[in-house]
Motif scaffolding. Structure first.
Motif, short mmCIF file in Angstrom:
data_model
loop_
_atom_site.label_atom_id
_atom_site.label_comp_id
_atom_site.label_asym_id
_atom_site.label_seq_id
_atom_site.Cartn_x
_atom_site.Cartn_y
_atom_site.Cartn_z
N MET A 130 1.01 -1.15 0.01
CA MET A 130 0.07 -0.04 0.02
C MET A 130 0.72 1.19 -0.03
SD MET A 130 -3.31 0.57 2.56
CE MET A 130 -3.42 2.18 3.11
N ASN A 131 0.47 2.25 -0.78
CA ASN A 131 1.33 3.36 -0.79
C ASN A 131 1.20 4.30 0.41
OD1 ASN A 131 2.02 2.63 -3.41
ND2 ASN A 131 0.49 4.05 -4.32
N ALA A 132 1.83 5.36 0.71
CA ALA A 132 2.06 6.12 1.97
C ALA A 132 0.89 7.04 1.65
CB ALA A 132 3.35 6.62 2.30
N PRO A 133 0.23 7.55 2.69
CA PRO A 133 -0.61 8.62 2.29
C PRO A 133 -0.06 9.80 2.17
CG PRO A 133 -0.57 7.94 4.81
CD PRO A 133 0.01 7.02 3.85
N VAL A 134 -0.87 10.76 1.18
CA VAL A 134 -0.21 11.59 0.59
C VAL A 134 -0.80 13.02 1.57
CG1 VAL A 134 -0.13 13.49 -1.37
CG2 VAL A 134 0.00 10.99 -1.70
N ASP A 135 0.01 13.90 2.03
CA ASP A 135 -0.49 15.12 2.71
C ASP A 135 -0.79 16.05 1.53
OD1 ASP A 135 -1.03 16.97 4.54
OD2 ASP A 135 1.14 17.14 5.23
N TYR A 136 -2.03 16.26 1.45
CA TYR A 136 -2.62 17.28 0.45
C TYR A 136 -2.44 18.75 1.08
CZ TYR A 136 -3.87 13.41 -2.45
OH TYR A 136 -3.84 12.28 -3.23
N MET A 137 -2.36 18.70 2.39
CA MET A 137 -2.48 20.05 2.85
C MET A 137 -1.08 20.77 2.69
SD MET A 137 -5.41 20.49 3.84
CE MET A 137 -5.09 21.98 4.75
N THR A 138 0.16 19.85 2.51
CA THR A 138 1.50 20.80 2.16
C THR A 138 2.11 20.09 0.58
OG1 THR A 138 2.54 18.71 3.14
CG2 THR A 138 1.71 20.52 4.53
N LEU A 139 1.34 19.38 -0.12
CA LEU A 139 1.97 18.79 -1.22
C LEU A 139 1.87 20.13 -2.48
CD1 LEU A 139 2.78 16.23 -3.06
CD2 LEU A 139 0.33 16.38 -3.59
N PRO A 140 3.00 20.45 -3.07
CA PRO A 140 2.90 21.42 -3.87
C PRO A 140 1.82 21.42 -5.02
CG PRO A 140 5.24 20.68 -3.61
CD PRO A 140 4.19 19.84 -3.02
N LEU A 141 1.06 22.32 -5.34
CA LEU A 141 0.12 22.24 -6.26
C LEU A 141 0.57 21.59 -7.74
CD1 LEU A 141 -1.99 25.47 -5.62
CD2 LEU A 141 -2.43 23.25 -4.89
N GLU A 142 1.75 22.00 -8.09
CA GLU A 142 2.42 21.50 -9.25
C GLU A 142 2.46 19.80 -9.23
OE1 GLU A 142 3.71 23.96 -7.27
OE2 GLU A 142 3.12 25.63 -8.78
N LYS A 143 2.42 19.25 -8.16
CA LYS A 143 2.35 17.75 -7.97
C LYS A 143 0.91 17.26 -8.00
CE LYS A 143 6.91 17.44 -6.19
NZ LYS A 143 7.98 16.55 -6.89
N PHE A 144 0.04 18.02 -7.82
CA PHE A 144 -1.39 17.57 -8.12
C PHE A 144 -1.48 16.83 -9.48
CE2 PHE A 144 -4.33 19.48 -4.67
CZ PHE A 144 -3.41 19.54 -3.65
N THR A 145 -2.34 15.76 -9.39
CA THR A 145 -2.78 15.27 -10.71
C THR A 145 -3.96 15.73 -11.13
OG1 THR A 145 -4.13 13.37 -9.67
CG2 THR A 145 -1.61 13.20 -10.06
N ILE A 146 -4.30 15.36 -12.50
CA ILE A 146 -5.67 15.89 -12.88
C ILE A 146 -6.86 15.44 -12.07
CG2 ILE A 146 -5.61 14.00 -14.72
CD1 ILE A 146 -7.28 17.61 -15.01
N ARG A 147 -6.58 14.31 -11.61
CA ARG A 147 -7.77 13.68 -10.60
C ARG A 147 -7.99 14.39 -9.43
NH1 ARG A 147 -10.46 8.69 -10.59
NH2 ARG A 147 -9.42 8.27 -12.46
N ASP A 148 -6.55 14.81 -8.97
CA ASP A 148 -6.59 15.52 -7.63
C ASP A 148 -7.15 16.72 -7.58
OD1 ASP A 148 -4.87 13.38 -6.48
OD2 ASP A 148 -3.45 14.35 -6.74
N LEU A 149 -6.75 17.53 -8.74
CA LEU A 149 -7.41 19.01 -9.21
C LEU A 149 -8.98 18.97 -9.35
CD1 LEU A 149 -4.55 20.37 -11.43
CD2 LEU A 149 -5.25 20.95 -9.22
#
Length: 92
Positions: free
Chosen positions: A1-20
Motif C-alpha cells: 500500500m502506498n504511503a498517504p499523501v499530505d494534500y495540505m502541504t503537497l505543492p500544487l504542481e504535483k497534483f494530478t488531474i484527478r486531484d485537481l
C-alpha cells in the motif's frame, strides 16, 4: 500500500488531474475550462490534459486554496477508509 499523501502541504504542481478535479469538483472544473463534464471525466480517465488547462485549474484552486486542499484531504481520507472497510469485509 502506498504511503498517504499530505494534500495540505503537497505543492500544487504535483497534483494530478484527478486531484485537481476532485478538489474543485467536476462541474466547477468544466466551468473553469469552458467544457463539458464528460470532457472532464475523459481527461481524468485518460490522465491527459494540456499544460494550459492544468494551469487554469491550478490558478482556480489558488483562489481558495485552503478550502480546496481540505476538501481533497477529506475526500481521500474517506476513500481510504472505505477501501479498508471493503478489504476487512472481503476477508470475513
Amino acid at each position: 500500500m502506498n504511503a498517504p499523501v499530505d494534500y495540505m502541504t503537497l505543492p500544487l504542481e504535483k497534483f494530478t488531474i484527478r486531484d485537481l478535479t476532485d478538489a474543485i469538483g467536476i462541474a466547477e472544473s468544466a466551468r473553469v475550462l469552458d467544457t463539458s463534464t464528460r470532457a472532464i471525466y475523459t481527461q481524468r480517465n485518460t490522465r491527459r490534459i494540456s499544460v494550459d488547462r492544468m494551469q487554469k485549474l491550478v490558478a482556480h484552486l489558488r483562489t481558495n486554496e485552503r478550502h480546496y486542499r481540505e476538501r481533497l484531504a477529506i475526500k481521500r481520507d474517506m476513500q481510504a477508509r472505505a477501501a479498508a472497510t471493503v478489504q476487512v469485509l472481503a476477508q470475513a
